[in-house]
Design an enzyme around this catalytic site. Structure first.
Site, PDB file in Angstrom:
ATOM      1  NE  ARG A  44      47.672  49.249  29.374  1.00 38.33           N
ATOM      2  CZ  ARG A  44      47.552  48.877  30.652  1.00 38.33           C
ATOM      3  NH1 ARG A  44      47.787  49.756  31.611  1.00 38.33           N
ATOM      4  NH2 ARG A  44      47.180  47.652  30.970  1.00 38.33           N
ATOM      5  CG  HIS A  81      51.356  49.455  36.458  1.00 39.21           C
ATOM      6  ND1 HIS A  81      50.890  50.703  36.078  1.00 39.21           N
ATOM      7  CD2 HIS A  81      50.312  48.607  36.273  1.00 39.21           C
ATOM      8  CE1 HIS A  81      49.641  50.604  35.681  1.00 39.21           C
ATOM      9  NE2 HIS A  81      49.257  49.345  35.785  1.00 39.21           N
ATOM     10  CD  GLN A 137      47.283  48.733  40.215  1.00 38.26           C
ATOM     11  OE1 GLN A 137      46.670  48.868  39.167  1.00 38.26           O
ATOM     12  NE2 GLN A 137      46.679  48.645  41.390  1.00 38.26           N
ATOM     13  CG  ASP A 182      49.687  41.227  37.952  1.00 37.29           C
ATOM     14  OD1 ASP A 182      48.541  41.130  37.465  1.00 37.29           O
ATOM     15  OD2 ASP A 182      50.590  41.898  37.427  1.00 37.29           O
ATOM     16  CB  CYS A 225      47.084  45.420  39.404  1.00 39.66           C
ATOM     17  SG  CYS A 225      47.762  44.048  38.448  1.00 39.66           S
ATOM     18  NE  ARG A 265      45.836  52.828  38.289  1.00 34.00           N
ATOM     19  CZ  ARG A 265      46.046  52.149  37.161  1.00 34.00           C
ATOM     20  NH1 ARG A 265      45.828  50.856  37.100  1.00 34.00           N
ATOM     21  NH2 ARG A 265      46.496  52.775  36.091  1.00 34.00           N
TER      22      ARG A 265
END
Length: 307
Positions: free
Chosen positions: A103, A130, A133, A224, A264, A292
């Site tokens: 990450r 991402h 996700q 988001d 998310c 996830r």
């Protein structure tokens, strides 16, 4: 060597495979089935430059369910903080671990890691993509709509961010119509051009619009945060620019009753989404968060079995 950096490197049928594996893992998990761990004694290194809740915990849980040991670290805990190169670090890590989930602030770091790695590198979030996700998003929409293909999804707000980009990519792979609803100054037409080959193969449609009314008739409304990590200096400017794109009850009424709400997380309640939407009957965010874990298992199983 296969890596998961953007999802662009996966063919449409491979994305479908990942989602079907995810769904199988989830079905068995919910049934309480105890299955033989696939990778006992192997190590997943979690290298995180940014804070995390869902990504860190879902990957840790996924690794445990596959019989792996997750080892969490940050740059300050490695010799990277004292000048060791990414290349040298990855040459060493490749001798210890079976895979690395990273990450990072800059996507270029992932590219550098992959170039010098002899084990799979998984993008656990970068400034541009991402993919983990997006896989959970697709699984959630499949569960809620009963369809994997021919979905209509509207992403509302910061249409230039990593989550919107990955949603467009997976939509292109699965033949969706993805409407990127936000201010014109955030449009990234180059993204649509990059997806041209997949759009031609699957019949998907990806387009930008600045009209909130274009959420009408979709299967999912996605948003988001307006200020992502790393953009704090632009916070007030972004809030002002994106205020007309808040997802509230009026937006969900335009979308229609069949539309689910997606986020998310973490959410800035009262900014990009109101409480009555995220906590309301159309919200699928908690299923999305759970998924996830199941999609992470699928990614690990797929990458490690194809080595």
């Amino acid at each position: 060597m296969r890596h998961l950096l953007t999802l662009l490197e996966f063919a449409p049928h491979e994305v479908e495979d990942l989602l079907r594996i995810s769904r199988d893992f989830k079905t068995r998990f919910l049934a309480g089935e105890v299955y033989t761990p696939l990778f006992p004694g192997r190590v997943l290194l979690l290298y995180f430059e940014k804070h995390s809740t869902r990504t860190r915990l879902s990957l840790t849980a996924a690794a445990a369910q596959l019989g792996m040991q997750a080892v969490y670290t940050t740059p300050n805990e490695l010799q990277l903080a004292r000048g060791e190169t990414v290349a040298d670090t990855m040459r060493v890590v490749s001798r210890y671990a079976a895979a690395v989930a990273a990450r990072v602030y800059k996507h270029e770091t992932l590219d550098e890691m992959a170039r010098h790695s002899s084990i799979p590198v998984i993008n656990a979030l970068s400034d541009r993509h991402h993919p983990l996700q997006a896989l959970a998003d697709a699984l959630t929409l499949w569960e809620r709509s009963g369809r994997l293909h021919n979905l209509k999804v509207a992403f509302v707000g910061d249409v230039s961010n990593n989550v919107a980009t990955s949603l467009a990519i997976i939509g292109a792979k699965l033949g969706w119509e993805v409407r990127l609803v936000g201010p014109k100054q955030l449009w990234n037409q180059k993204l649509v051009d990059e997806l041209a080959e997949d759009l031609a193969k699957t019949g998907a449609r990806i387009y930008f619009t600045d009209s909130i009314n274009d959420v009408a008739g979709v299967d999912g409304v996605y948003t988001d945060v307006w200020v992502s990590m790393g953009f704090e200096k632009e916070a007030e400017e972004r809030r002002k620019m994106l205020r007309p794109y808040q997802v509230n009850s009026r937006v969900m009424d335009i979308a229609g009753k069949k539309a689910v709400f997606l986020h998310c997380l973490p959410a800035h309640r009262g900014e990009e989404v109101t409480d009555d939407v995220i906590d309301g009957p159309q919200s699928a965010v908690w299923d999305q968060a759970e998924n996830r874990m199941h999609t992470a298992k699928a990614v690990l199983a797929y990458l490690l079995k194809t080595r």
